[in-house]
Design an enzyme around this catalytic site. Structure first.
Site, PDB file in Angstrom:
ATOM      1  N   GLU A  97       0.823  -1.196   0.000  1.00  0.00           N
ATOM      2  CA  GLU A  97       0.000   0.000   0.000  1.00  0.00           C
ATOM      3  C   GLU A  97       0.869   1.263   0.000  1.00  0.00           C
ATOM      4  O   GLU A  97       1.938   1.297   0.622  1.00  0.00           O
ATOM      5  CB  GLU A  97      -0.951   0.005   1.197  1.00  0.00           C
ATOM      6  CG  GLU A  97      -2.025  -1.076   1.068  1.00  0.00           C
ATOM      7  CD  GLU A  97      -3.131  -0.969   2.105  1.00  0.00           C
ATOM      8  OE1 GLU A  97      -4.257  -1.395   1.795  1.00  0.00           O
ATOM      9  OE2 GLU A  97      -2.874  -0.468   3.214  1.00  0.00           O
ATOM     10  N   CYS A 132       3.559   8.524   0.874  1.00  0.00           N
ATOM     11  CA  CYS A 132       4.062   7.558   1.856  1.00  0.00           C
ATOM     12  C   CYS A 132       4.312   6.234   1.147  1.00  0.00           C
ATOM     13  O   CYS A 132       3.400   5.661   0.547  1.00  0.00           O
ATOM     14  CB  CYS A 132       3.050   7.395   2.991  1.00  0.00           C
ATOM     15  SG  CYS A 132       3.594   6.273   4.296  1.00  0.00           S
ATOM     16  N   CYS A 169       5.872  -6.708   7.319  1.00  0.00           N
ATOM     17  CA  CYS A 169       6.909  -6.136   8.186  1.00  0.00           C
ATOM     18  C   CYS A 169       7.305  -7.167   9.235  1.00  0.00           C
ATOM     19  O   CYS A 169       6.455  -7.906   9.742  1.00  0.00           O
ATOM     20  CB  CYS A 169       6.397  -4.863   8.874  1.00  0.00           C
ATOM     21  SG  CYS A 169       7.669  -3.983   9.817  1.00  0.00           S
ATOM     22  N   CYS A 204       5.792  -4.241  15.784  1.00  0.00           N
ATOM     23  CA  CYS A 204       5.308  -3.234  16.731  1.00  0.00           C
ATOM     24  C   CYS A 204       3.865  -3.556  17.101  1.00  0.00           C
ATOM     25  O   CYS A 204       3.028  -3.769  16.221  1.00  0.00           O
ATOM     26  CB  CYS A 204       5.414  -1.833  16.112  1.00  0.00           C
ATOM     27  SG  CYS A 204       7.102  -1.345  15.718  1.00  0.00           S
ATOM     28  N   CYS A 232       0.625  -1.600  15.625  1.00  0.00           N
ATOM     29  CA  CYS A 232       0.589  -1.373  14.179  1.00  0.00           C
ATOM     30  C   CYS A 232      -0.107  -2.515  13.461  1.00  0.00           C
ATOM     31  O   CYS A 232       0.202  -3.694  13.697  1.00  0.00           O
ATOM     32  CB  CYS A 232       2.023  -1.220  13.669  1.00  0.00           C
ATOM     33  SG  CYS A 232       2.154  -0.955  11.893  1.00  0.00           S
ATOM     34  N   GLY A 263       6.579  -2.028   6.147  1.00  0.00           N
ATOM     35  CA  GLY A 263       7.941  -2.522   6.200  1.00  0.00           C
ATOM     36  C   GLY A 263       8.900  -1.585   6.921  1.00  0.00           C
ATOM     37  O   GLY A 263       8.600  -0.432   7.215  1.00  0.00           O
ATOM     38  N   GLU A 264      10.075  -2.120   7.217  1.00  0.00           N
ATOM     39  CA  GLU A 264      11.177  -1.387   7.859  1.00  0.00           C
ATOM     40  C   GLU A 264      12.245  -1.140   6.791  1.00  0.00           C
ATOM     41  O   GLU A 264      12.935  -2.083   6.369  1.00  0.00           O
ATOM     42  CB  GLU A 264      11.727  -2.207   9.018  1.00  0.00           C
ATOM     43  CG  GLU A 264      13.103  -1.827   9.540  1.00  0.00           C
ATOM     44  CD  GLU A 264      13.216  -0.373   9.991  1.00  0.00           C
ATOM     45  OE1 GLU A 264      13.879   0.408   9.280  1.00  0.00           O
ATOM     46  OE2 GLU A 264      12.649  -0.034  11.050  1.00  0.00           O
ATOM     47  N   SER A 307      11.940   6.601   7.901  1.00  0.00           N
ATOM     48  CA  SER A 307      11.652   6.282   9.298  1.00  0.00           C
ATOM     49  C   SER A 307      12.144   4.877   9.607  1.00  0.00           C
ATOM     50  O   SER A 307      11.888   3.933   8.853  1.00  0.00           O
ATOM     51  CB  SER A 307      10.146   6.370   9.560  1.00  0.00           C
ATOM     52  OG  SER A 307       9.847   6.013  10.891  1.00  0.00           O
ATOM     53  N   SER A 349      11.438   6.040  14.966  1.00  0.00           N
ATOM     54  CA  SER A 349      10.208   5.693  15.688  1.00  0.00           C
ATOM     55  C   SER A 349      10.592   5.284  17.109  1.00  0.00           C
ATOM     56  O   SER A 349      10.906   4.121  17.367  1.00  0.00           O
ATOM     57  CB  SER A 349       9.474   4.556  14.969  1.00  0.00           C
ATOM     58  OG  SER A 349       8.999   4.982  13.721  1.00  0.00           O
ATOM     59  N   LEU A 350      10.552   6.238  18.009  1.00  0.00           N
ATOM     60  CA  LEU A 350      10.987   5.989  19.386  1.00  0.00           C
ATOM     61  C   LEU A 350       9.851   5.410  20.211  1.00  0.00           C
ATOM     62  O   LEU A 350       9.965   4.327  20.785  1.00  0.00           O
ATOM     63  CB  LEU A 350      11.502   7.290  19.994  1.00  0.00           C
ATOM     64  CG  LEU A 350      12.271   7.175  21.310  1.00  0.00           C
ATOM     65  CD1 LEU A 350      13.486   6.284  21.163  1.00  0.00           C
ATOM     66  CD2 LEU A 350      12.676   8.558  21.806  1.00  0.00           C
ATOM     67  N   ASN A 351       8.769   6.179  20.354  1.00  0.00           N
ATOM     68  CA  ASN A 351       7.489   5.690  20.894  1.00  0.00           C
ATOM     69  C   ASN A 351       7.505   5.316  22.372  1.00  0.00           C
ATOM     70  O   ASN A 351       6.490   4.824  22.890  1.00  0.00           O
ATOM     71  CB  ASN A 351       6.984   4.487  20.083  1.00  0.00           C
ATOM     72  CG  ASN A 351       6.828   4.824  18.616  1.00  0.00           C
ATOM     73  OD1 ASN A 351       6.454   5.941  18.279  1.00  0.00           O
ATOM     74  ND2 ASN A 351       7.163   3.891  17.749  1.00  0.00           N
ATOM     75  N   ASN A 404      -3.558   5.659  15.926  1.00  0.00           N
ATOM     76  CA  ASN A 404      -4.653   5.433  14.998  1.00  0.00           C
ATOM     77  C   ASN A 404      -5.205   4.031  15.197  1.00  0.00           C
ATOM     78  O   ASN A 404      -4.488   3.045  15.009  1.00  0.00           O
ATOM     79  CB  ASN A 404      -4.169   5.612  13.556  1.00  0.00           C
ATOM     80  CG  ASN A 404      -3.712   7.026  13.289  1.00  0.00           C
ATOM     81  OD1 ASN A 404      -4.488   7.962  13.397  1.00  0.00           O
ATOM     82  ND2 ASN A 404      -2.430   7.195  12.951  1.00  0.00           N
ATOM     83  N   CYS A 434      -0.972   6.605   9.876  1.00  0.00           N
ATOM     84  CA  CYS A 434       0.218   5.948  10.422  1.00  0.00           C
ATOM     85  C   CYS A 434      -0.156   4.693  11.195  1.00  0.00           C
ATOM     86  O   CYS A 434      -0.990   4.719  12.096  1.00  0.00           O
ATOM     87  CB  CYS A 434       0.935   6.939  11.335  1.00  0.00           C
ATOM     88  SG  CYS A 434       2.410   6.278  12.126  1.00  0.00           S
TER      89      CYS A 434
END
Length: 394
Positions: A105, A144, A151, A155, A158, A202-203, A232, A255-257, A331, A374
């Protein structure tokens, strides 16, 4: 990329994609076909600057060459927009079909989502002065981009993580998403103001070589400046160390979070391998452009990482880094066991960071109603409830 045998595709009998091939690769192909070397430049330019989608359209090449390429199984190979979903805010989410039938996507956000604010680049200036800019004569948008099918990072907040990992994308598949979207919106590179964020499925730093090949292709051949790209990462330290040495590189977002390893490990299991302090040390090795800041993305999860003591810990972590923080209100997605923070908690978190000298911005959610925001990308091939969106062929 080997144009003679496309080993990056799982089926050797698959068509041979030309999009994403380097000028060197295409030069070798033309040499084999006993064509003059300027034919390689013509083909490479048609693929990546003109973004032509069919061999028949490359009128700078003689018909005989086009026929030979087609007979040998060569195709343009740009990803196909198979489905489109449009949000009430104008965001569009595309299901991109790849040559082997896999899908990813990609998202188009007209006007962007505010993610560039405060990062010290021209894109940030456009965001911060949007009301005074004359925008009638050009487009301003953010694309994006995905870098993997699925992935592997897992996480917990996600939707993409639920897919697991199927395969890496090639450089052509990564850059091809951009080309397909630019074509759809008739974007004129160099006039229209387009930003790219590698924040889709994905990363990127677990597909580092293909990601960087795509960046170089887009900078040198598609003529999109790297200063308008942001990548990112969840914190793949070996790749960050390589990234620090790149002469051409996008802006960096991490992406710390979470503000400590205990919370981060719970929501981002990759922390077991690379903790926050080693991650910050690696990030500090990345050279910055004048006035540029590293972006730290922080997804706010209600009563998990959004409390005042978390904000205080984050200040302690980042106070001596040239950093800005993007706060992202989580989200929602089906079967994800978290809740959104209260507006009061979000405002208090932002104000605490700002009061202690750390620029903090709340990213605008874009396309939340169509699962385009996101953390919501999930290779949607089923139609969501009509109350959310109607998915139609592209």
């Amino acid at each position: 990329m080997n144009l003679e045998s496309p080993a990056t595709l799982p089926n050797p009998a698959s068509p041979k994609p030309l999009f994403g091939a380097s000028l060197q690769d295409i030069t070798r192909l033309m040499e084999r076909l006993r064509q003059p070397m300027y034919r390689a430049t013509q083909l490479h330019d048609a693929l990546h600057r003109q973004r032509i989608t069919s061999l028949d359209q490359i009128t700078t090449l003689p018909i005989a060459i086009r026929q030979t390429l087609a007979a040998e199984g060569y195709v343009i190979g740009m990803p196909e927009i198979a489905q489109t979903a449009r949000s009430i805010d104008g965001t569009e989410r595309y299901l991109m079909r790849l040559a082997d039938g896999e899908t990813v996507e990609t998202v188009w956000m007209p006007g962007g989502d505010g993610g560039e604010r405060g990062d010290g680049t021209p894109a940030a200036n456009e965001e911060e002065n949007e009301d005074t800019l004359q925008v009638d004569d050009y487009k301003r948008a953010t694309i994006c981009i995905s870098s993997q099918v699925g992935c592997a990072v897992n996480c917990q907040f996600c939707l993409t993580a639920k897919l697991g990992i199927r395969r890496n994308l090639t450089a052509g598949e990564i850059a091809g998403q951009v080309a397909a979207v630019l074509n759809r919106h008739k974007v004129e590179v160099g006039r229209d103001r387009i930003n790219l964020v590698f924040m889709g499925m994905g990363e990127p730093f677990l597909n580092y070589a293909a990601f960087m090949d795509a960046v170089r292709l887009m900078v040198t051949s598609m003529r999109i400046p790297e200063s308008r790209m942001t990548v990112s990462t969840s914190g793949i330290i070996p790749s960050i160390e390589l990234f620090a040495l790149e002469p051409i590189r996008p802006k960096l977002a991490v992406s710390l979070n979470a503000s400590n390893d205990q919370v981060r490990e719970r929501i981002m299991p990759i922390t077991r391998k690379w903790g926050i302090l080693p991650l910050l040390k690696a990030v500090a090795s990345v050279p910055l452009r004048p006035r540029e800041r590293v972006t730290f993305e922080y997804v706010l999860l209600g009563e998990v990482n959004d409390q005042p003591h978390h904000a205080a810990e984050l200040v302690h972590l980042l106070w001596n880094h040239n950093a800005k923080v993007n706060l992202i209100v989580w989200n929602p997605g089906p079967d994800i066991p978290y809740q959104q923070p209260t507006p009061e908690a979000v405002e208090a978190f932002q104000q605490h960071l700002r009061a202690n000298g750390i620029p903090a911005y709340i990213r605008r959610p874009r396309g939340r109603d169509i699962y385009a925001a996101c953390g919501q990308l999930k290779r949607t091939i089923e139609t969501p409830p009509p109350a959310l969106v109607s998915i139609t062929p592209a």
